[in-house]
Design a protein around this motif. Structure first.
Motif, mmCIF file in Angstrom:
data_model
loop_
_atom_site.group_PDB
_atom_site.id
_atom_site.type_symbol
_atom_site.label_atom_id
_atom_site.label_comp_id
_atom_site.label_asym_id
_atom_site.label_seq_id
_atom_site.Cartn_x
_atom_site.Cartn_y
_atom_site.Cartn_z
ATOM 1 N N ASP A 120 0.849 -1.199 0.000
ATOM 2 C CA ASP A 120 0.000 0.000 0.000
ATOM 3 C C ASP A 120 0.881 1.244 0.000
ATOM 4 O O ASP A 120 1.726 1.423 0.871
ATOM 5 C CB ASP A 120 -0.979 0.013 1.187
ATOM 6 C CG ASP A 120 -0.263 -0.228 2.506
ATOM 7 O OD1 ASP A 120 0.787 -0.901 2.489
ATOM 8 O OD2 ASP A 120 -0.742 0.268 3.552
ATOM 9 N N VAL A 121 0.674 2.115 -1.011
ATOM 10 C CA VAL A 121 1.425 3.363 -1.144
ATOM 11 C C VAL A 121 0.542 4.471 -0.609
ATOM 12 O O VAL A 121 -0.612 4.618 -1.040
ATOM 13 C CB VAL A 121 1.746 3.641 -2.630
ATOM 14 C CG1 VAL A 121 2.548 4.924 -2.754
ATOM 15 C CG2 VAL A 121 2.500 2.472 -3.229
ATOM 16 N N ARG A 122 1.061 5.246 0.350
ATOM 17 C CA ARG A 122 0.233 6.325 0.914
ATOM 18 C C ARG A 122 0.933 7.665 0.745
ATOM 19 O O ARG A 122 2.139 7.772 0.860
ATOM 20 C CB ARG A 122 -0.032 6.050 2.396
ATOM 21 C CG ARG A 122 -0.875 4.801 2.580
ATOM 22 C CD ARG A 122 -1.179 4.463 4.016
ATOM 23 N NE ARG A 122 -1.828 3.175 4.095
ATOM 24 C CZ ARG A 122 -3.167 3.020 4.064
ATOM 25 N NH1 ARG A 122 -3.964 4.071 3.972
ATOM 26 N NH2 ARG A 122 -3.702 1.811 4.140
ATOM 27 N N PHE A 123 0.099 8.671 0.494
ATOM 28 C CA PHE A 123 0.607 10.033 0.310
ATOM 29 C C PHE A 123 0.141 10.877 1.478
ATOM 30 O O PHE A 123 -1.049 10.854 1.825
ATOM 31 C CB PHE A 123 0.073 10.629 -1.002
ATOM 32 C CG PHE A 123 0.553 9.896 -2.220
ATOM 33 C CD1 PHE A 123 1.624 10.380 -2.951
ATOM 34 C CD2 PHE A 123 -0.051 8.706 -2.640
ATOM 35 C CE1 PHE A 123 2.083 9.709 -4.080
ATOM 36 C CE2 PHE A 123 0.414 8.033 -3.758
ATOM 37 C CZ PHE A 123 1.474 8.538 -4.487
ATOM 38 N N PHE A 124 1.070 11.602 2.119
ATOM 39 C CA PHE A 124 0.706 12.440 3.262
ATOM 40 C C PHE A 124 1.128 13.876 3.006
ATOM 41 O O PHE A 124 2.147 14.133 2.366
ATOM 42 C CB PHE A 124 1.418 11.956 4.533
ATOM 43 C CG PHE A 124 1.144 10.526 4.894
ATOM 44 C CD1 PHE A 124 -0.013 10.184 5.604
ATOM 45 C CD2 PHE A 124 2.025 9.520 4.537
ATOM 46 C CE1 PHE A 124 -0.257 8.858 5.950
ATOM 47 C CE2 PHE A 124 1.773 8.198 4.869
ATOM 48 C CZ PHE A 124 0.637 7.866 5.579
ATOM 49 N N GLU A 125 0.360 14.801 3.543
ATOM 50 C CA GLU A 125 0.770 16.201 3.650
ATOM 51 C C GLU A 125 1.407 16.332 5.027
ATOM 52 O O GLU A 125 0.764 15.939 6.005
ATOM 53 C CB GLU A 125 -0.476 17.098 3.614
ATOM 54 C CG GLU A 125 -0.805 17.702 2.269
ATOM 55 C CD GLU A 125 0.248 18.683 1.803
ATOM 56 O OE1 GLU A 125 1.000 19.208 2.651
ATOM 57 O OE2 GLU A 125 0.359 18.887 0.589
ATOM 58 N N PRO A 126 2.606 16.888 5.154
ATOM 59 C CA PRO A 126 3.229 16.929 6.496
ATOM 60 C C PRO A 126 2.334 17.596 7.548
ATOM 61 O O PRO A 126 2.474 17.329 8.730
ATOM 62 C CB PRO A 126 4.503 17.743 6.268
ATOM 63 C CG PRO A 126 4.806 17.585 4.819
ATOM 64 C CD PRO A 126 3.496 17.422 4.120
ATOM 65 N N ARG A 127 1.423 18.476 7.117
ATOM 66 C CA ARG A 127 0.622 19.173 8.135
ATOM 67 C C ARG A 127 -0.660 18.436 8.504
ATOM 68 O O ARG A 127 -1.297 18.773 9.488
ATOM 69 C CB ARG A 127 0.261 20.579 7.627
ATOM 70 C CG ARG A 127 1.462 21.510 7.560
ATOM 71 C CD ARG A 127 1.074 22.862 7.026
ATOM 72 N NE ARG A 127 2.275 23.645 6.708
ATOM 73 C CZ ARG A 127 2.984 23.489 5.597
ATOM 74 N NH1 ARG A 127 2.610 22.592 4.711
ATOM 75 N NH2 ARG A 127 4.057 24.216 5.375
#
Length: 1334
Positions: free
Chosen positions: A1234-1241
Motif C-alpha cells: 500500500d502506497v500512501r501520500f501524506f501532507e506533512p501538516r
C-alpha cells in the motif's frame, strides 16, 4: 554517453540556465576533502641541513714575510722605468732602506688588523730560512688546531722555481737561498692560508698541490704497512685544509704600471676600497664624474666601519656586492667554506674577487686554491660602479662647501629587484640573486622593516627557500633581532622564525641559549597581537619544548603553561590546536611541568577542547592529555586519581567521528597502559579467561560453527576471508585477519608458549608488531579473539549498568581498547591491537601454570557491562552514569573485597556500592602482579622496565609533525582550488558543466513523460548477490554492493570498472550506500549493519581504492539477519548525515566537524527502515518496522521534535520518501504494497494506491514521479503517479529470456529515467524508457 555527445552540440542548452546551475554546484560544500583526509598524517621528510658550520674557525696567527731587499732589484726581472714602486702605499725609496722595510712591515700589519684585529701578528723582514722555520713552527704551536696565515711578498727576490721553491736570503744578504714549499708545508701544518704576492706565483700553487698529494700517498703507505721506513718517521701533516691565494698565473709577471702600487695584489686584499676608487679614477669613464682627482679620493670623509659615512657606506656596499657575487657563482659548500667559516678568510676572498677584476685588466690572472669560477664579468660589478659614481660625484661639493652626504639608493634598489623577483613568481627557477643583500640590509634600521617583510615572503615559498636563506647565513641576524624591542618587527620576526623552525627544528637550542624564547612568550601573552601571530609564536614555543629538556625548563619558568591555558578558548582554531600541542609537549616526560599543570587544573581546562568542532583541535587536546598521564614519574594517590579522571574523559571519545582523533586516543590510552601495566595485565587475564568460557551467540549466519563453539585448547584457526581476488585491497585490511588466536597459546608446564603451528603465523606486513613477543612477528590476540572478547563483554552481563560500580577504570579502559581494536578504520584498529597484544603478551608470559585467578580479590569486576560500545561512557551530558537499581542476579555474586577503610581520595566518577573500593585502591602500583592481594606486604615491583618504554616509544601518530607542515608550506599563495587558472579549478568547471547538461537533458525527457520503462540497457552477473545499488548522479557509473564488497560498473559501456572489499567483519553486511560530493570529486559511503560507516575514494578509476575515513555511526547496533541494518540519508547542502537502523534514535552527524550533533529519539520499539530528509524544511521522515511513519523537525529539542506520526500501514515500511519541493508530500510504502501520500501538516493520508503484495524493494524517482516495486515473486512493476502500471518486467532480455530472480534491491537514477535492479540470482540489470524518448 550518447546523450552527452548530442548535448554538447545541442542548441537547446541556453547559457543563462547553465550558469545558474553551475553557481549552485559551486556553492555546495564538499565533505571529507580536507587535508587530513587527503594526506598521510606524517611529518615531511627532514631536509639535510648543511647551513650550520660544522667547524667555525678563526685565523689566530699571521706571519708577514717580506723579502724586499730595498734598493737591490732581483736579477731575473727587468723593471721598466718608471715602474710601480709603492709597497703598502709607501714609497720605499723615500727613506732609508731599513726604515722603509720596517715601515712597510708595520703598515701591512695595520692593513691586516682592519680585518682581524685579534690575531697574533709576527713580521719577518728579509728573513733567512731558519728565521722562517722558527717563525712558522712557533705560530703553529700556539695556534694548535686553528688557522695560521702566511703572507709572502717576494718583490726583492727571484721568481719561484719550477722545483717548488721560493727565495729568501742568507745572513749577510750576499745570496738568495731557496726555501722548499714542502718544508714550508711541514712547518705551517694545517689548517693554513697562504698569500703569495710575487711574479709567477701560480708555480707555487702547483708545487704546493703536488707536495700535498705526495704527503697523502706517504700517509697511506705508512697506514697500510707499519714496518715501512716511512712509517718510522714522524708523520707529515695533511694539507687538506689549506687555502692559497696567488697574485698571478705561473707564466705571468706582476704589472709594472707606475700609477699602480707594486703590491697591487696585497692592496686589493687588504685595502680594497682605496684601490677600487683609484682604479675607477684611472678608467676612461671617470671623466664623466667632473672634478674627481686622485688627490680628492684621499680626502673622502668617514671611517670604514661607520655605515653612516661615505667611506663606511661604500665599504658596506662593497661587502654586499662581493658576497652576492660569490653566493651566486660558487657551489654552496665551497661558499660555506670560504665565505662563512672564518671572518678573515671571508674578507680576503671577497677582496680577492676585486683583485681578479682589477688585475685581469692588466693581463694578470690571480689564482686561488680551491679554484673559483671567474667572477670579473658579473653583472653586480656594474651596480658597484654606479654606487662609486654616485658617491664620488658628491665629493667636490661635500669637501668644498660642506653639503650633506646623500645616501646611496643601492640597497633600496636591490630590495626592489628582490620584490620584483617575488612578484613575478614562477616555480622552478634560479634563486634570487639579491638574497645576500637582503641579509646585509637587516643591519640597517632604515630598510629593516621592508627587508624583513620581503624575507618573510621569500621564506613562505617553501622549505627550499628556508634552506637557501639559512645557507646564505641569515640565522645569526634574525637571532640578534630578537633582542630588538620594536613592536612593528614582531609580526615579521614571528613569521620568519615559524618558517625556519618548521624546516629546521634543531634551532631550538640556539633560541634558548640566546633567551630567544622570551621574545615569543611575550608575543603569545600579548592580547593585542592578531591570532595568526600568536599561533606562530605558540608553534615556535612548541618546537622549543619538543623533546628538549632545557627548552622545557626555560619555558616553564617563562610561565608558558598559564599563558597557553588562557588561550585555550580562543576563537581561532589553529591557535587552539597549537596551544594544546604546546602544552602536551612541555609536560611530556617533564614532571615539574605536569605538576604546574595540575596546580592550574590544566587537564580540566583541556576537557572543553575534547568536544571542539575542529577535529585537529580535539586531536591536539587528546595528545596533550595523553602526555599528561604518560609521565613516568612516581605516582601518588593524587596523581593516580587525576590519571583516572583523564582516562575516563578520554574514553568518551571512543566514538568520535574522526579517525585522526581516535588514533591519538589509542596512543593516549597506551600511555596509561604503560603507567599501570600490572593492573592492566590483571584485567587482560580476566578477559582472556572469560572469553574462553563464553559461547558468543553469533548474530550473523549460524552456519559458521567457528563463531559459536567456545574453543578452549584446540589450535583453531579462525576462517580467513580470502582476499586474493581483490588485488587492490589495502594491506591494512589484512591486519584484521591475523589468525593468531589466544587459544593457540596453551600455557605448557614450563609456563612458556606451546609450539605454534605454522598455519597460525600472520602474513600481514602491517602487523609486524613491535610488541616484544618472542619472535616479534605474531599477535597473541587475533582480530577474531578481540572481537569475540568485545562481544563477550556485551552479552555476558545483563543489560544493567550495575557493572560500572565494580568495574575498575582499568576494566573500562580495556573495554575501550577492545572497541577501538574493532574500529572500522584500519590504522586505529592496528594501533589498538598493538596495545592489547603488548599487555596480553606480558600477562600470559608472567602467568604461571597454577590456576590464574584463584585469589578472590582478583575477580573483582562483575562479568561485564552491558555493551562493549561503552553506553555507560558515552552519555551526552558527560556526567558519570549512576548504577541502576534494577535488581540483578549479578549483585549477589560479586565477591566482597577484604573490609578496609574507604580511601579519602576516591575518583569522583566511580560511584561505589557498599563501601567497595575500585580496583586502583586495592592494588597499589608497586604490588607484584600475582601475589595474594592487597593485604600482603608490597614487595618491590618487578615489572620488566625495558618493555614499558618499548610500547610507548613505538606508538605515535605523527599528528604534531603533520600539523607543523602547515608552517613549512606557503601560507600566502592562493590555494590551487581558488586559482582560476589551475588544473584543479578547470577540472571542477568541466564537471559542473557536465552536471548541468545531465540535469537539463534528463529534465527534458522526464517532463515529456515516461510511458514505459522496460528497455533493458545493461545486464551483468555481479560477483556477489547485490544488496544495495546506487547510481552515480552524473557519470555512467553504478555501485553494486554485496555482503562485504562493492562492484563498480559502467552501465553505458557494460564493463566492470572495479571490485573491492569493504573491510567489514564477516558477520556484518553492507545495508546502505551514498555518493558524497556526487557533483564534484565523488566519494562513496558504505554503511554496514554493525553501525560502521566507511568512506572510499579513487574507486572506478585506474587507481587503488582508498579509505578516506571510517567511524562508528551508530554504537549500539547488534547485527541481525532480519533487521533493517543501518539506513542513512545524506544532505549535501548542509553536510549532515542522518543515520539510523536497528536502534531507537536517529543520529545526525556533521561531516564537517566529524562529530555527532544530534540524537533524535524515535519513540518506537521497532527499527527504522527508511530515512528521508528535506534540508529546506529541516524535516526528517522515518519509516519504521512497526508500520508507522514518523516526521521529525530537527530544529526542536529531543522531547518535542517528533511533529507527526502516521500509523496507517499495518506492516514494515519499505520506503518513506519526502519530496524536496517546498510543499512536497511524504510518500510511504509498506511490505503489503500500500502506497500512501501524506501532507506533512495533515494527520491522515491524502491518497492511497495498492501495488503488488510481498514487496521486497521499492524506489521513487525524484524527478519523473514514478515508483518501482520489486517482489519476492520474481517480477518488477513500475507505476506512474496515478497508480497505473506502466511496465511489468518478469524476464531478462535475450535469447533464453530466463525469469528474473527474487528482487533483492532496486534504485532509480537521480536524473535519467533508469532503473537498476539486483536480484538473488547474482544478476544486476538496468531498465530505461524506450529509445525514441532518449
Amino acid at each position: 554517453m550518447k546523450m552527452d555527445s548530442d548535448l554538447l552540440h545541442s542548441p537547446a542548452v541556453g547559457l543563462a540556465d547553465e550558469e545558474e546551475a553551475d553557481m549552485n554546484d559551486w556553492k555546495l560544500p564538499l565533505a571529507f576533502m580536507k587535508k587530513r583526509h587527503s594526506e598521510k598524517i606524517e611529518g615531511s621528510k627532514a631536509l639535510a641541513q648543511s647551513w650550520r658550520m660544522k667547524d667555525r674557525m678563526k685565523t689566530v696567527s699571521v706571519a708577514l714575510v717580506l723579502c724586499l731587499n730595498v734598493g737591490v732589484d732581483p736579477p731575473d726581472v727587468v723593471k721598466t722605468s718608471p715602474c710601480a714602486r709603492l709597497e703598502c702605499w709607501i714609497d720605499p725609496l723615500s727613506m732609508s732602506p731599513q726604515k722603509a722595510l720596517e715601515t712597510i712591515g708595520a703598515n701591512l700589519q695595520k692593513q691586516y688588523e682592519n680585518w682581524q684585529p685579534r690575531a697574533r701578528y709576527k713580521q719577518s723582514l728579509d728573513p733567512t730560512v731558519d728565521e722562517v722555520k722558527k717563525l712558522c713552527t712557533s705560530l703553529r704551536r700556539n695556534a694548535k688546531e686553528e688557522r695560521v696565515l702566511f703572507h709572502y711578498n717576494g718583490h726583492g727576490v727571484p721568481r719561484p722555481t719550477v722545483n717548488g721553491e721560493i727565495w729568501v736570503f742568507n745572513k749577510n744578504y750576499t745570496q738568495y737561498i731557496p726555501l722548499s714549499i714542502y718544508d714550508l708545508q711541514t712547518w705551517m701544518g694545517s689548517p693554513s692560508i697562504f698569500v703569495y704576492d710575487c711574479s709567477n706565483a701560480g708555480i707555487i700553487v702547483k708545487s704546493f698541490k703536488q707536495f700535498a698529494l705526495q704527503r697523502e700517498q706517504e700517509l697511506e703507505v705508512a697506514a697500510i704497512n707499519p714496518s715501512h721506513p716511512l712509517a718510522q718517521m714522524p708523520l707529515p701533516p695533511s694539507m687538506k685544509n689549506c687555502i692559497q691565494l696567488a697574485a698571478c698565473e705561473a707564466s705571468e709577471l706582476l704589472p709594472m704600471n707606475p700609477d699602480l702600487p707594486a703590491d697591487l695584489f696585497t692592496s686589493c686584499l687588504t685595502t680594497p676600497i682605496k684601490i677600487a676608487l683609484r682604479w675607477f679614477c684611472m678608467q676612461k669613464s671617470a671623466k664623466l664624474v667632473p672634478g674627481v682627482t686622485l688627490d680628492l679620493i684621499e680626502k673622502i670623509p668617514g671611517r670604514l666601519n661607520d655605515r653612516r659615512t661615505p667611506l663606511g657606506e661604500l665599504n658596506w656596499i662593497f661587502t654586499a656586492i662581493t658576497d652576492t657575487i660569490a653566493w651566486n657563482v660558487l657551489p654552496r659548500d665551497l661558499f660555506q667554506k670560504l665565505f662563512r667559516q672564518d671572518l678573515l678568510v671571508a674578507s680576503l676572498f671577497r677582496n680577492f674577487l676585486l683583485a681578479e677584476r682589477i688585475m685581469r685588466s692588466y693581463n694578470c690572472t690571480p689564482v686561488s686554491s680551491p679554484r673559483l669560477p671567474p667572477t670579473y664579468m658579473h653583472a653586480m660589478w656594474q651596480a658597484w660602479d654606479l654606487a662609486v659614481d654616485i658617491c664620488l660625484s658628491q665629493l667636490p661639493t661635500i669637501i668644498e662647501e660642506g653639503t650633506a652626504f646623500r645616501h646611496s639608493p643601492f640597497f633600496a634598489e636591490q630590495l626592489t629587484a628582490f620584490q620584483v623577483w617575488l612578484t613575478m613568481g614562477v616555480e622552478n627557477r634560479n634563486p634570487p640573486e639579491q638574497l645576500p643583500i637582503v641579509l646585509q640590509v637587516l643591519l640597517s634600521q632604515v630598510h629593516r622593516l621592508r627587508a624583513l617583510d620581503l624575507l618573510g615572503r621569500f621564506l613562505d615559498l617553501g622549505p627550499w627557500a628556508v634552506s637557501l636563506a639559512l645557507s646564505v647565513g641569515i640565522f645569526p641576524y634574525v637571532l640578534k633581532l630578537l633582542q630588538s624591542s620594536a613592536r612593528e618587527l614582531r609580526p615579521l620576526l614571528v613569521f620568519i622564525w615559524a618558517k625556519i623552525l618548521a624546516v629546521d627544528s634543531s634551532c631550538q637550542a640556539d633560541l634558548v641559549k640566546d633567551n630567544g624564547h622570551k621574545y615569543f612568550l611575550s608575543v603569545l601573552a600579548d592580547s593585542y597581537m592578531p591570532a595568526e601571530h600568536r599561533t606562530m609564536a605558540v608553534f615556535i614555543l612548541a618546537v622549543i619544548v619538543n623533546s628538549y629538556n632545557t627548552g622545557q625548563e626555560a619555558c616553564l619558568q617563562g610561565n608558558l603553561i598559564a599563558n597557553c591555558l588562557e588561550q585555550l578558548s580562543d576563537p581561532h582554531p589553529l591557535l587552539r590546536q597549537w596551544v594544546a600541542i604546546c602544552l602536551g609537549r612541555i609536560w611530556q616526560n617533564f614532571d615539574p611541568a605536569r605538576w604546574c599543570g595540575v596546580r592550574d587544573s590544566a587537564h580540566e581546562k583541556l576537557y572543553t577542547l575534547l568536544s571542539d568542532p575542529i577535529p585537529e583541535v580535539r586531536c591536539a587536546a587528546v595528545f596533550a592529555l595523553g602526555t599528561f598521564v604518560g609521565n613516568s614519574a612516581e605516582r601518588t594517590d593524587h596523581s593516580t586519581t587525576i590519571d583516572h579522571n583523564v582516562a575516563m574523559m578520554l574514553a568518551q571519545l571512543i566514538n568520535d567521528g574522526s579517525p585522526v582523533v581516535r588514533k591519538e586516543l589509542v596512543v593516549a590510552l597506551s600511555h596509561l597502559v604503560v603507567q599501570y601495566e600490572s593492573n592492566f595485565c590483571t584485567v587482560a587475564l580476566q578477559f582472556i579467561e572469560e572469553e574462553k568460557n563464553y559461547t558468543v551467540p553469533s548474530p550473523a549466519n549460524t552456519a559458521e560453527p567457528g563463531n559459536l563453539t567456545p574453543v578452549r585448547d584446540s589450535p583453531a584457526i579462525p576462517r580467513l576471508r580470502s582476499v586474493n581476488s581483490y588485488t587492490n585491497i589495502r594491506a591494512a585490511t589484512t591486519a584484521r585477519n591475523l589468525n593468531k588466536s589466544l587459544q593457540n597459546l596453551n600455557l605448557n608446564e614450563e609456563g612458556g608458549p606451546a609450539a605454534f603451528s605454522p598455519g597460525n603465523l600472520s602474513t600481514s606486513s602491517s602487523a609486524s608488531s613491535t610488541l616484544g613477543s618472542p619472535d616479534n612477528d605474531e599477535y597473541i590476540l587475533s582480530f577474531e579473539t578481540i572481537d569475540k572478547m568485545r562481544r563477550v563483554s556485551s552479552y555476558s552481563s545483563l543489560n544493567s549498568l550495575i557493572g560500572v560500580s565494580f568495574n575498575s577504570v582499568y576494566t573500562q579502559i580495556w573495554r575501550v581498547l577492545l572497541h577501538l581494536a574493532a574500529d572500522p578504520f584500519p590504522e586505529v584498529s592496528d594501533l589498538a591491537m598493538k596495545v592489547l597484544n603488548s599487555i596480553a603478551y606480558k600477562a600470559t608470559m608472567n602467568a604461571r601454570p597454577q590456576r590464574i585467578l584463584d585469589s578472590g580479590s582478583l575477580t573483582q569486576s562483575a562479568p561485564a557491562s552491558p555493551t562493549s560500545k561503552g553506553t555507560h561512557i558515552h552519555q551526552a551530558s558527560g556526567s558519570p552514569p549512576m548504577p541502576s537499581t534494577s535488581s540483578s542476579s549479578l549483585t549477589n555474586e560479586v565477591p566482597k573485597p577484604p573490609a578496609r577503610e574507604q580511601p579519602a581520595t576516591r575518583p569522583p566518577y566511580t560511584p561505589t556500592l557498599g563501601g567497595q573500593a575500585p580496583h586502583s585502591h586495592q592494588f597499589p602500583r608497586t604490588r607484584k602482579m600475582f601475589d595474594k592481594g592487597p593485604e600482603q606486604a608490597a614487595e618491590d615491583g618487578d615489572e620488566p622496565g625495558g618493555h614499558r618504554n618499548y610500547i610507548s616509544a613505538a606508538l605515535q601518530t605523527g599528528l604534531c609533525d603533520w600539523s607543523a607542515k602547515y608552517f613549512a608550506q606557503p601560507v600566502m599563495k592562493i590555494p590551487e582550488e581558488h586559482d582560476l587558472e589551475s588544473q584543479v579549478r578547470m577540472e571542477r568547471q568541466w564537471r559542473f558543466l557536465r552536471n548541468t547538461r545531465v540535469r537539463k537533458q534528463s529534465r527534458i525527457i522526464t517532463q515529456r513523460g515516461v510511458s514505459r520503462l522496460d528497455d533493458q540497457i545493461f545486464i551483468n552477473r555481479n560477483p556477489g548477490v547485490p544488496s544495495v545499488v546506487k547510481f552515480h548522479p552524473f557519470n555512467t557509473c553504478i555501485a553494486v554492493a554485496d555482503k562485504d564488497s562493492i562492484c563498480f560498473w559502467d552501465w553505458e559501456k557494460g564493463e566492470r570498472l572495479d571490485y573491492f572489499y569493504n573491510g567489514n567483519p564477516r558477520y556484518t553486511r553492507i545495508t546502505a550506500m551514498e555518493y558524497l560530493n556526487g557533483h564534484d570529486c565523488s566519494l562513496l559511503l558504505t554503511a554496514t549493519d554493525d553501525g560502521a560507516l566507511r568512506i572510499w575514494k579513487n574507486f572506478a578509476d585506474q587507481k587503488n581504492p582508498e579509505m578516506v575515513t571510517a567511524w562508528q555511526g551508530l554504537s549500539d547496533m547488534l547485527p541481525t539477519t532480519r533487521g533493517a541494518g543501518m539506513v542513512v540519508d545524506w544532505e549535501q547542502e548542509t553536510g549532515l548525515l542522518m543515520t539510523s537502523g536497528d536502534v531507537r534514535v536517529i543520529r545526525i552527524w556533521d561531516t564537517d566537524r566529524e562529530m555527532k550533533v544530534q540524537d533524535i529519539p524515535t519513540g518506537a520499539d521497532s527499527c527504522v527502515t527508511s530515512l528521508s530528509c528535506d534540508s529546506k524544511r529541516s524535516l526528517i521522515v522515518a519509516g519504521l518496522g512497526d508500520g508507522s511513519v514518523r516526521v521529525f523537525d530537527r530544529r526542536m529539542g529531543p522531547n518535542e521534535c517528533r511533529v507527526m506520526t502516521y500509523r496507517e500501514h499495518g506492516a514494515w515500511v519499505v520506503k518513506a520518501h519526502i519530496q524536496k519541493e517546498t510543499d512536497g508530500q511524504i510518500i510511504s510504502v509498506s511490505v503489503n504494497g500500500d502506497v500512501r501520500f501524506f501532507e506533512p501538516r495533515t494527520p491522515d493520508s491524502i491518497n492511497m494506491l495498492q501495488t503488488v503484495k510481498g514487496l521486497t524493494a521499492l524506489d521513487i524517482h525524484p524527478q519523473a514521479n514514478l515508483f518501482a516495486c520489486g517482489s519476492m515473486n520474481q517480477f518488477i512493476a513500475v507505476y506512474n503517479a496515478n497508480g497505473d502500471v506502466i511496465s511489468n518486467i518478469k524476464y531478462y532480455d535475450g535469447f533464453m529470456g530466463q525469469r528474473i530472480g527474487a528482487i533483492s534491491c532496486l534504485a532509480f537514477h537521480p536524473n535519467w529515467p533508469h532503473l537498476a535492479v539486483g536480484s538473488n540470482d547474482y544478476y544486476m540489470s538496468i531498465y530505461s524508457a524506450e529509445k525514441r524518448l532518449r
